[in-house]
Scaffold this motif. Structure first.
Motif, PDB file in Angstrom:
ATOM      1  N   PHE A  48       0.868  -1.324  -0.137  1.00  0.00           N
ATOM      2  CA  PHE A  48      -0.067   0.071  -0.098  1.00  0.00           C
ATOM      3  C   PHE A  48       0.859   1.056  -0.021  1.00  0.00           C
ATOM      4  CE2 PHE A  48      -3.051  -3.299   1.518  1.00  0.00           C
ATOM      5  CZ  PHE A  48      -4.064  -3.051   1.082  1.00  0.00           C
ATOM      6  N   ALA A  49       0.302   2.319  -0.884  1.00  0.00           N
ATOM      7  CA  ALA A  49       1.088   3.595  -0.795  1.00  0.00           C
ATOM      8  C   ALA A  49       0.161   4.463   0.180  1.00  0.00           C
ATOM      9  CB  ALA A  49       1.311   4.164  -1.916  1.00  0.00           C
ATOM     10  N   LYS A  50       0.140   4.809   1.435  1.00  0.00           N
ATOM     11  CA  LYS A  50      -0.531   5.473   2.325  1.00  0.00           C
ATOM     12  C   LYS A  50      -1.909   4.393   2.377  1.00  0.00           C
ATOM     13  CE  LYS A  50       1.059   9.808   1.504  1.00  0.00           C
ATOM     14  NZ  LYS A  50       0.631  11.381   0.773  1.00  0.00           N
ATOM     15  N   ARG A  51      -3.009   4.957   1.740  1.00  0.00           N
ATOM     16  CA  ARG A  51      -4.058   3.809   2.136  1.00  0.00           C
ATOM     17  C   ARG A  51      -4.512   3.287   0.640  1.00  0.00           C
ATOM     18  NH1 ARG A  51      -9.041   5.801   3.752  1.00  0.00           N
ATOM     19  NH2 ARG A  51      -9.485   3.444   4.715  1.00  0.00           N
ATOM     20  N   THR A  52      -3.812   3.437  -0.313  1.00  0.00           N
ATOM     21  CA  THR A  52      -4.108   3.091  -1.629  1.00  0.00           C
ATOM     22  C   THR A  52      -3.146   1.991  -2.064  1.00  0.00           C
ATOM     23  OG1 THR A  52      -4.486   5.332  -2.537  1.00  0.00           O
ATOM     24  CG2 THR A  52      -4.047   3.720  -4.229  1.00  0.00           C
ATOM     25  N   PRO A  53      -4.141   0.791  -2.658  1.00  0.00           N
ATOM     26  CA  PRO A  53      -3.026  -0.542  -2.994  1.00  0.00           C
ATOM     27  C   PRO A  53      -2.085  -0.356  -4.123  1.00  0.00           C
ATOM     28  CG  PRO A  53      -5.309  -0.686  -3.929  1.00  0.00           C
ATOM     29  CD  PRO A  53      -5.327   0.690  -3.120  1.00  0.00           C
ATOM     30  N   LEU A  54      -1.073  -1.280  -4.004  1.00  0.00           N
ATOM     31  CA  LEU A  54       0.026  -1.268  -5.138  1.00  0.00           C
ATOM     32  C   LEU A  54      -0.636  -2.652  -5.600  1.00  0.00           C
ATOM     33  CD1 LEU A  54       3.116  -0.384  -3.074  1.00  0.00           C
ATOM     34  CD2 LEU A  54       1.858   0.919  -4.557  1.00  0.00           C
TER      35      LEU A  54
END
Length: 550
Positions: free
Chosen positions: A398-404
């Motif tokens: 995750f980048a902060k709360r956004t999925p990779l």
């Protein structure tokens, strides 16, 4: 010859126009749910008066959950009747906006899918391109000092218009960008966009090489399959002497078949001609000697393309190979960002959902679990509402709360070695058109890797039509992606493997040996696994495309 200062000045111009989109994307990483909800509700509001919006009651939908509860997940075949109305010339069908053009992609039961493009969909693509292009120019500043080679649309494709007058395909790759970016691309592209209008594929490939060779300041390459890049290098070796001659005289031996504008863009480059001549004498094409400024290649590096990454690295030593995110004809799912070492969900482009086969539920971007695989569902500004894309992704962080997201591959019923996207339903319909396949006790298409990839029809039949390989190959080329891979040489000629006996038993035995329960093994028209020539008892027919069966 244009120098580094010229390219740096031009390549820096779009960055200012991207700033707003980049800030929006970066702020969205911490709160993707809010951004996604606003995006969805805005799409519903703008398109509530469309025929589809009226039928589905868009006007009364007030939340993401209500949208999910009311709207079923759709396939292309579900939306096909609506798209056919647009093709016939009707307006305000899936969206309130006019459809600017259709882009073709591979279908399942149908040979091709026609994806409607609107201004909103173009802006959604640009919302993803802005942070990606900004990021690579920060991470790889060397690409600012030279020209670029972009490959988006297929080479040498026929222009089409639907019965209702809607064009199929954009004029050039630059149409995916905004006005300023299109202008800059026109000045910094190593290969002119007008090349897409050249009818003959061999002329297109030759001219691509011709323009690339005169672009010694080439700094960046963006394309899809790495196999196409390897094909270009092989053609460069094969047509080297011809290209040396034309570089020396500043011409091209296909001038009579191309536009005056393309002819005027051809330049003499004796130094590059001598570089190439010396490499041909040594028997080895050295990319670093032809394009010393090349810093970055963007291409597929996952799923079926993973095995080719090392070969590209060997052929382009010292050049960074960056994997593409998941960008399909229908929309953008993820974009690579160097800071995170992976591709981030494109949360400012489309409304994204992810189907979890374990729970049977559709999850939102902030509800995904690291390490799990999901099937992608898109809602886009082009009128694809809860559209199952047919691609699988794995959450790798995750980048902060956004999925990779890592692209895993197409869904199980699709074989996709080089971007051909052959679907089992489509293959079955093509086999049904051939008599010997209809009466066969076993007929299955599968990929084969014997130094070079191609497809094999494994056939147990008492009768075989003349020129079966050619007939089947021609039918499969109704799929535009398969046709393109065949035309440019990414896939070899289709071949026939005649099975002597017991094909079904051998198939079931092999599947059970791989862990399937015998009772659950289903016969299939398409299997994407390799090695079936070692499973069945039989032989390849002597010739590939010209075989006349007994």
């Amino acid at each position: 010859m244009r120098g580094p200062l010229f390219y740096r000045a031009l390549n820096s111009l779009p960055l200012a126009g991207f700033r707003r989109g980049v800030r929006h994307f970066e702020s969205a990483l911490a709160d993707p749910e809010e951004v996604q909800q606003r995006l969805l509700l805005d799409l519903l509001k703008k398109n509530r008066a469309s025929a589809f919006g009226r039928q589905c009651g868009f006007e009364s939908i007030r939340s993401v959950r209500e949208y999910q509860n009311r709207m079923p997940v759709a396939t292309y075949d579900d939306l096909a009747p609506w798209i056919e109305r647009i093709q016939s010339g009707e307006r305000e069908i899936l969206t309130n906006e006019p459809v600017l053009a259709f882009e073709k992609s591979s279908g399942s039961a149908s040979a091709a899918k026609y994806i409607p493009y609107t201004q909103t969909l173009q802006r959604q693509f640009q919302s993803a391109l802005a942070p990606w292009i900004t990021d690579i120019r920060r991470a790889f500043p060397g690409i600012l000092r030279g020209c670029a080679y972009w490959v988006v649309t297929p080479l040498s494709r026929e222009r089409e218009v639907t019965d209702g007058g809607v064009p199929v395909g954009f004029e050039s790759d630059a149409e995916y960008f905004g006005p300023l970016q299109r202008w800059v691309l026109g000045k910094t592209m190593a290969v002119p966009t007008e090349l897409a209008q050249v009818r003959e594929l061999e002329d297109c490939i030759y001219l691509t090489l011709r323009f690339l060779l005169q672009a010694r300041s080439l700094a960046f390459i963006s394309l899809w399959s790495p196999s196409f890049l390897l094909i270009l290098l092989d053609r460069l070796q094969q047509q080297g002497e011809r290209l040396v001659r034309d570089l020396c005289n500043g011409n091209a031996d296909v001038v009579s078949r191309i536009s005056p504008k393309l002819t005027r863009l051809l330049r003499r480059d004796a130094r590059q001609a001598e570089n190439l001549r010396a490499m041909l004498r040594r028997g080895q094409i050295e990319a670093a000697g032809l394009w010393p400024q090349l810093a970055l290649i963007s291409c597929w590096t996952s799923a079926a393309s993973a095995s080719m990454k090392s070969e590209v690295e060997q052929r382009f030593p010292g050049v960074v190979i960056q994997g593409k995110g998941l960008l399909a004809t229908e929309g953008v799912v993820s974009i690579p960002i160097e800071q995170y070492g992976a591709a981030l969900a494109a949360v400012t482009s489309h409304f994204l959902e992810f189907f979890d086969e374990h729970s049977g539920e559709c999850r939102l971007v902030a509800e995904l679990d690291e390490g799990r695989e999901y099937s992608v569902i898109l809602t886009t500004g082009g009128g694809l509402w809860r559209y199952r894309l047919g691609d699988r992704v794995r959450v790798v962080g995750f980048a902060k709360r956004t999925p990779l997201l890592e692209f895993v591959g197409k869904e199980d019923c699709v074989s996709d070695l080089r971007g051909e996207k052959l679907n089992a339903v489509f293959v079955a319909s093509m086999l049904a058109e051939l008599e010997c396949c209809r009466i066969a006790s076993f007929a299955m298409l599968a990929p084969t890797e014997a130094g070079f990839p191609f497809y094999t029809l494994f056939l147990e039949s008492s009768y075989c039509q003349p020129d079966l390989a050619l007939r089947l190959d021609q039918r499969l080329q109704a799929n535009p992606h398969y046709a393109y891979c065949r035309r440019i040489g990414q896939l070899g000629e289709l071949r026939i493997f005649r099975i002597n006996r017991d094909a079904r038993d051998s198939y079931v035995d092999h599947c059970t040996a791989l862990g399937q329960r015998a009772g659950s093994v289903k016969m299939t028209s398409l299997d994407k696994r390799f090695g079936w020539e070692h499973v069945f008892s039989g032989t390849y027919m002597q010739a590939a495309m010209t075989e006349v069966c007994a």
